[in-house]
Design a protein around this motif. Sequence first.
Motif, mmCIF file in Angstrom:
data_model
loop_
_atom_site.group_PDB
_atom_site.id
_atom_site.type_symbol
_atom_site.label_atom_id
_atom_site.label_comp_id
_atom_site.label_asym_id
_atom_site.label_seq_id
_atom_site.Cartn_x
_atom_site.Cartn_y
_atom_site.Cartn_z
ATOM 1 N N ALA A 25 31.378 -1.712 33.048
ATOM 2 C CA ALA A 25 30.954 -2.105 31.571
ATOM 3 C C ALA A 25 31.745 -2.479 30.407
ATOM 4 C CB ALA A 25 30.375 -0.603 31.036
ATOM 5 N N ARG A 26 31.501 -2.813 29.079
ATOM 6 C CA ARG A 26 32.258 -3.167 27.698
ATOM 7 C C ARG A 26 32.384 -1.903 27.113
ATOM 8 N NH1 ARG A 26 28.223 -6.679 24.518
ATOM 9 N NH2 ARG A 26 26.675 -4.756 25.194
ATOM 10 N N ALA A 27 33.969 -2.103 26.383
ATOM 11 C CA ALA A 27 34.641 -1.343 25.796
ATOM 12 C C ALA A 27 33.261 -0.124 24.329
ATOM 13 C CB ALA A 27 35.874 -1.120 25.195
ATOM 14 N N GLY A 28 33.345 0.684 24.536
ATOM 15 C CA GLY A 28 32.696 1.026 23.152
ATOM 16 C C GLY A 28 30.607 0.935 23.684
ATOM 17 N N ASP A 29 30.368 0.944 25.327
ATOM 18 C CA ASP A 29 29.086 1.043 25.587
ATOM 19 C C ASP A 29 29.074 2.908 25.667
ATOM 20 O OD1 ASP A 29 28.373 -1.398 25.727
ATOM 21 O OD2 ASP A 29 28.854 -1.762 27.931
ATOM 22 N N THR A 30 27.917 3.396 25.514
ATOM 23 C CA THR A 30 27.856 4.950 25.754
ATOM 24 C C THR A 30 27.344 5.090 27.249
ATOM 25 O OG1 THR A 30 27.581 5.030 23.395
ATOM 26 C CG2 THR A 30 26.309 6.955 25.082
ATOM 27 N N LEU A 31 27.990 4.958 27.943
ATOM 28 C CA LEU A 31 26.944 5.839 29.430
ATOM 29 C C LEU A 31 26.585 6.666 29.372
ATOM 30 C CD1 LEU A 31 30.326 4.432 31.294
ATOM 31 C CD2 LEU A 31 27.854 2.448 30.383
ATOM 32 N N HIS A 32 24.826 7.187 29.956
ATOM 33 C CA HIS A 32 24.496 8.223 29.921
ATOM 34 C C HIS A 32 24.150 8.435 31.430
ATOM 35 C CE1 HIS A 32 22.876 7.413 25.285
ATOM 36 N NE2 HIS A 32 23.330 8.070 25.812
ATOM 37 N N PHE A 33 23.969 9.724 31.811
ATOM 38 C CA PHE A 33 24.035 10.909 33.084
ATOM 39 C C PHE A 33 23.478 11.070 33.028
ATOM 40 C CE2 PHE A 33 28.330 8.847 32.804
ATOM 41 C CZ PHE A 33 28.806 8.120 33.726
ATOM 42 N N PRO A 34 22.003 11.215 33.449
ATOM 43 C CA PRO A 34 21.427 11.788 33.312
ATOM 44 C C PRO A 34 20.800 13.366 34.699
ATOM 45 C CG PRO A 34 20.613 10.233 33.131
ATOM 46 C CD PRO A 34 21.545 9.769 33.621
ATOM 47 N N VAL A 35 21.066 14.109 34.579
ATOM 48 C CA VAL A 35 21.195 15.455 35.464
ATOM 49 C C VAL A 35 20.052 16.962 35.131
ATOM 50 C CG1 VAL A 35 22.952 17.276 35.945
ATOM 51 C CG2 VAL A 35 23.992 15.028 35.158
ATOM 52 N N LEU A 36 19.528 16.510 36.951
ATOM 53 C CA LEU A 36 18.486 17.466 37.009
ATOM 54 C C LEU A 36 20.123 18.769 37.601
ATOM 55 C CD1 LEU A 36 15.800 19.285 37.817
ATOM 56 C CD2 LEU A 36 16.214 17.734 39.844
ATOM 57 N N GLN A 37 19.420 19.869 37.077
ATOM 58 C CA GLN A 37 20.038 21.558 37.136
ATOM 59 C C GLN A 37 18.866 21.946 38.147
ATOM 60 O OE1 GLN A 37 22.070 23.024 33.973
ATOM 61 N NE2 GLN A 37 23.248 24.616 35.216
ATOM 62 N N ARG A 38 18.888 22.452 39.354
ATOM 63 C CA ARG A 38 18.841 23.766 40.236
ATOM 64 C C ARG A 38 18.397 24.590 40.527
ATOM 65 N NH1 ARG A 38 16.343 18.418 43.271
ATOM 66 N NH2 ARG A 38 14.592 18.189 42.487
ATOM 67 N N CYS A 39 18.219 26.168 39.736
ATOM 68 C CA CYS A 39 18.458 27.193 39.878
ATOM 69 C C CYS A 39 18.321 27.995 40.920
ATOM 70 C CB CYS A 39 18.792 27.775 39.025
ATOM 71 S SG CYS A 39 19.645 27.685 37.379
ATOM 72 N N ALA A 40 18.593 29.245 41.933
ATOM 73 C CA ALA A 40 17.683 29.853 43.101
ATOM 74 C C ALA A 40 17.009 30.416 42.465
ATOM 75 C CB ALA A 40 19.154 31.197 43.132
ATOM 76 N N ASP A 41 16.457 30.577 41.941
ATOM 77 C CA ASP A 41 14.652 31.095 41.839
ATOM 78 C C ASP A 41 14.026 30.043 42.013
ATOM 79 O OD1 ASP A 41 15.297 29.897 39.174
ATOM 80 O OD2 ASP A 41 14.733 31.756 38.027
ATOM 81 N N GLY A 42 14.097 28.601 41.834
ATOM 82 C CA GLY A 42 13.302 27.540 41.714
ATOM 83 C C GLY A 42 12.915 26.846 40.151
ATOM 84 N N GLY A 43 14.005 27.462 39.442
ATOM 85 C CA GLY A 43 13.770 27.336 37.855
ATOM 86 C C GLY A 43 14.481 25.746 37.717
ATOM 87 N N SER A 44 14.371 25.068 36.864
ATOM 88 C CA SER A 44 15.266 23.684 36.660
ATOM 89 C C SER A 44 15.861 23.297 35.038
ATOM 90 C CB SER A 44 14.704 22.794 37.362
ATOM 91 O OG SER A 44 13.357 22.151 37.014
ATOM 92 N N TYR A 45 16.340 22.561 34.422
ATOM 93 C CA TYR A 45 16.878 21.938 33.440
ATOM 94 C C TYR A 45 16.404 20.333 34.024
ATOM 95 C CZ TYR A 45 17.342 26.563 31.219
ATOM 96 O OH TYR A 45 16.876 27.341 30.796
ATOM 97 N N ASP A 46 15.928 20.028 32.607
ATOM 98 C CA ASP A 46 16.174 18.004 33.254
ATOM 99 C C ASP A 46 17.168 18.273 31.930
ATOM 100 O OD1 ASP A 46 14.649 18.124 35.736
ATOM 101 O OD2 ASP A 46 13.005 17.483 33.717
ATOM 102 N N TRP A 47 18.630 17.538 32.050
ATOM 103 C CA TRP A 47 19.300 17.494 31.204
ATOM 104 C C TRP A 47 19.233 15.234 31.189
ATOM 105 C CZ3 TRP A 47 21.182 21.181 28.553
ATOM 106 C CH2 TRP A 47 20.912 22.177 29.006
#
Length: 207
Positions: free
Chosen positions: A111-133
Amino acid sequence: MNARRWTRTVGAAAAATVAYLALGAAPAAAHVEIAEAQPNGDGTTTLTFSFDHSCDNSPTTELVVALPDGVTATTTATPNRWSAAVADDRVTFTGPGLETAQVGLTTRIIARAGDTLHFPVLQRCADGGSYDWIDITADSEHPAPRLIATNAVLANPPDPTTAPTPAAAAGAAQQQGGGATLGQALAVLAAFVLAAAAAGFGLARRV
């Protein structure tokens, strides 16, 4: 407070500020974020992702991290009894439910210095629930973990020794006009300007 102690305090605060900015100034409300970006000195950087929140009362069992363009994964680090799998631009961490934990990912970042890099994350839990970051806005409800690229974390930082020197630039400029040197070219230009000025002066006298 004496001068020496004040200097140490200011220095520590400045270092903390630099680290905070390098991680994209992630808000405290972000429950999955990049907690650390550690350059390894070989063109790779180890990113540590942390989560401190699960789905209500259900612990986290999986994190799926999407890699942005220019970022590739080489190795991973996991909590006890967790495992990781790398597939193209996705890294999946799975294991027994945890309320809080950290996972590591060694990367090569182009990349170039100063670029903002995003790392989307899916978080899953034991009860089947989840969050989309996945939101790219830092103050949104579910912001994606982010990293502001610096030369220190890049696999291809600019090499200051490759920048053209004034002498090299002058040498390149000399390769003009069938091998004429820069001095010769400037001399021709000066003669032309003087001739044009003389012609103009003579015309003015005749008028």
